[in-house]
Enzyme design. Structure first.
Site, mmCIF file in Angstrom:
data_model
loop_
_atom_site.group_PDB
_atom_site.id
_atom_site.type_symbol
_atom_site.label_atom_id
_atom_site.label_comp_id
_atom_site.label_asym_id
_atom_site.label_seq_id
_atom_site.Cartn_x
_atom_site.Cartn_y
_atom_site.Cartn_z
ATOM 1 N N LYS A 112 -5.004 106.240 -64.907
ATOM 2 C CA LYS A 112 -4.396 106.510 -66.209
ATOM 3 C C LYS A 112 -4.356 105.233 -67.046
ATOM 4 C CE LYS A 112 -2.387 110.555 -64.418
ATOM 5 N NZ LYS A 112 -1.839 111.797 -64.762
ATOM 6 N N LYS A 221 -12.077 114.943 -59.599
ATOM 7 C CA LYS A 221 -11.494 116.072 -58.863
ATOM 8 C C LYS A 221 -11.091 117.182 -59.841
ATOM 9 C CE LYS A 221 -6.565 115.130 -58.851
ATOM 10 N NZ LYS A 221 -5.400 115.771 -58.349
ATOM 11 N N LYS A 224 -5.242 119.872 -62.784
ATOM 12 C CA LYS A 224 -4.448 120.683 -63.711
ATOM 13 C C LYS A 224 -4.476 120.117 -65.115
ATOM 14 C CE LYS A 224 -0.613 121.278 -60.545
ATOM 15 N NZ LYS A 224 0.455 120.336 -60.251
HETATM 16 N N1 AQP Z 1 -8.990 118.883 -56.600
HETATM 17 C C1 AQP Z 1 -8.224 118.994 -55.521
HETATM 18 N N2 AQP Z 1 -8.775 119.291 -54.330
HETATM 19 C C2 AQP Z 1 -8.007 119.409 -53.215
HETATM 20 N N3 AQP Z 1 -6.649 119.247 -53.224
HETATM 21 C C3 AQP Z 1 -6.059 118.942 -54.399
HETATM 22 N N4 AQP Z 1 -4.777 118.715 -54.752
HETATM 23 C C4 AQP Z 1 -4.719 118.441 -56.072
HETATM 24 N N5 AQP Z 1 -5.949 118.485 -56.609
HETATM 25 C C5 AQP Z 1 -6.812 118.793 -55.600
HETATM 26 C C6 AQP Z 1 -3.642 118.786 -53.827
HETATM 27 O O1 AQP Z 1 -2.752 119.778 -54.293
HETATM 28 C C7 AQP Z 1 -1.416 119.434 -53.913
HETATM 29 C C8 AQP Z 1 -0.450 119.650 -55.065
HETATM 30 O O2 AQP Z 1 -0.830 118.838 -56.145
HETATM 31 P P1 AQP Z 1 0.172 118.394 -57.290
HETATM 32 O O3 AQP Z 1 0.850 119.535 -57.896
HETATM 33 O O4 AQP Z 1 1.042 117.321 -56.777
HETATM 34 O O5 AQP Z 1 -0.822 117.848 -58.345
HETATM 35 P P2 AQP Z 1 -1.748 116.588 -58.305
HETATM 36 O O6 AQP Z 1 -2.040 116.095 -56.947
HETATM 37 O O7 AQP Z 1 -1.192 115.620 -59.259
HETATM 38 O O8 AQP Z 1 -3.132 117.160 -58.772
HETATM 39 P P3 AQP Z 1 -3.480 118.112 -59.954
HETATM 40 O O9 AQP Z 1 -3.179 119.504 -59.549
HETATM 41 O O10 AQP Z 1 -4.860 117.870 -60.316
HETATM 42 O O11 AQP Z 1 -2.536 117.673 -61.120
HETATM 43 P P4 AQP Z 1 -2.759 116.502 -62.203
HETATM 44 O O12 AQP Z 1 -3.847 116.959 -63.079
HETATM 45 O O13 AQP Z 1 -1.441 116.470 -62.896
HETATM 46 O O14 AQP Z 1 -3.093 115.232 -61.464
HETATM 47 C C9 AQP Z 1 -1.468 117.984 -53.417
HETATM 48 O O15 AQP Z 1 -1.399 117.977 -51.998
HETATM 49 C C10 AQP Z 1 -2.812 117.498 -53.856
HETATM 50 O O16 AQP Z 1 -3.355 116.546 -52.956
#
Ligand code: AQP
Length: 356
Positions: A112, A221, A224
């Site tokens: 970021k 990756k 969201k």
């Molecule tokens: N692309 C991915 N492939 C496999 N696992 C993933 N996780 C996230 N993205 C992938 C796993 O999902 C769990 C919950 O994630 P979170 O809600 O904590 O969100 P995050 O890790 O910050 O990832 P996001 O969903 O992509 O959100 P943003 O965009 O806000 O960063 C975790 O166990 C994560 O490893």
């Protein structure tokens, strides 16, 4: 005694198939064997600006997603992070033993950084997509000098989440591996300095599916907060949207459908297919032998739609009252364990104890 699991997801944006395949799917499988704590980590969510009303609703929605995915409240403890104030309290204690340098090394924070954010903002503005611009602008103000301190320190909150429950195993996607290493370091440091207190947790990162990639840019990756919604298949996407997103998914040069590492786009799509069908890698490759990308994508879309259909039906089953009652019971159980751990921490650090 059963070993213990802790994991969680943020109630932000919409959960995608990467969250499911990398994390939730394994939570469901592991709850049979482990004493499981699955948390809705709403304190993590506010590291980026959130609309309070939306955050409250998404917190409840995420509970219904956990349940619809197969987490059974009879077997697992489901709760909201902020209902257990010990998470914030232990974070403070761990902040006092964490080092600036180790936090500055966290790649999620570096991702970021101003340079990558500014590039995103330029791309979002060029796309004229209001939602993408809003997200990119939100993130753009987080350049290092202006970055919220919470964004920098949230790995410590994550460590507190895990250590409070004397967790043995943490099932997460690949993106969280580094945060898990920090958690282990903090646990070991505290144990060394104040005496044996925390279980040092192990990560559980699935061999397949731990890093589902963006359908639009397989160098990133699936996420969201991606400004391009076509990059992710959301768990609540309808059939038409899913089909369109797979059709638009980028592919690699060549025509083969296989798991070659230098063909990340096709490998990613085939991994999704493999995990949703439960077939072996060889069976998947054999199944698509001689078929073109068009046919592959159509079948992948149909498989995904069929896979998500019962899940999407179940999500509608839960009313707010029953969700709240599950979360309340979960918080009570979680809190009794968290209080015990925090009490030990406070005694060992001299915050509380006999003379006080
Ligand atoms: N692309 C991915 N492939 C496999 N696992 C993933 N996780 C996230 N993205 C992938 C796993 O999902 C769990 C919950 O994630 P979170 O809600 O904590 O969100 P995050 O890790 O910050 O990832 P996001 O969903 O992509 O959100 P943003 O965009 O806000 O960063 C975790 O166990 C994560 O490893």
């Amino acid at each position: 005694m059963k070993k213990r699991i802790f994991s969680g997801a943020q109630p932000t944006g919409q959960l995608h198939i990467g969250n499911y395949l990398g994390a939730l799917k394994n939570w469901v499988a592991l709850q049979e064997e482990y004493e499981s704590f699955y948390c809705i980590v709403n304190l993590h969510a506010i590291t980026l600006p959130q609309d309070p009303k939306v955050l409250r609703q998404k917190t409840l929605d995420l509970a219904s997603i956990y349940l619809a995915a197969g987490i059974d409240p009879e077997k697992s403890t489901i709760f909201i992070q902020s209902d257990v104030p010990e998470h914030a309290e232990l974070t403070w204690v761990l902040s006092c033993i964490a080092r600036m340098g180790e936090l500055a090394r966290m790649t999620q924070f570096k991702d970021k950084s101003p340079r990558s954010l500014n590039k995103r903002l330029i791309r979002a503005r060029a796309s004229l997509d209001a939602e993408a611009i809003r997200i990119a602008e939100n993130e753009a103000f987080l350049d290092f000098g202006n970055a919220g301190v919470g964004l920098f320190t949230y790995p410590i909150l994550m460590a507190a989440d895990i250590l409070l429950y004397q967790t043995d195993l943490v099932p997460v996607g690949q993106d969280q591996k580094q945060h898990l290493e920090l958690t282990r370091d903090l646990a070991e440091r505290f144990n060394r300095d104040f005496g044996e207190t925390f279980v040092v947790p192990e990560p559980f990162i699935p061999p397949v599916g731990a890093n589902i990639l963006s359908l639009q840019d397989p160098s990133k990756k699936m996420s969201k907060s991606d400004e391009n919604a076509n990059g992710a298949i959301f768990l609540l996407d309808d059939a038409d949207t899913i089909t369109k997103k797979f059709k638009k998914a980028v592919t690699d040069s060549g025509t083969e459908i296989n798991f070659e590492p230098d063909r990340p786009a096709i490998r990613n799509l085939l991994t999704i297919y493999q995990l949703l069908t439960g077939k072996s890698a060889d069976e998947c490759v054999a199944h698509f032998d001689g078929k073109g990308y068009g046919q592959f994508k159509t079948e992948l879309a149909e498989t995904t739609v069929e896979f998500l259909r019962p899940f999407q039906e179940r999500v509608k089953d839960y009313d707010d009252a029953s969700l709240k009652s599950i979360l309340k019971a979960g918080a009570e159980k979680a809190r009794s364990i968290a209080q015990n751990t925090l009490q030990q921490v406070y005694e060992k650090t001299g915050i509380s104890g006999p003379a006080l």
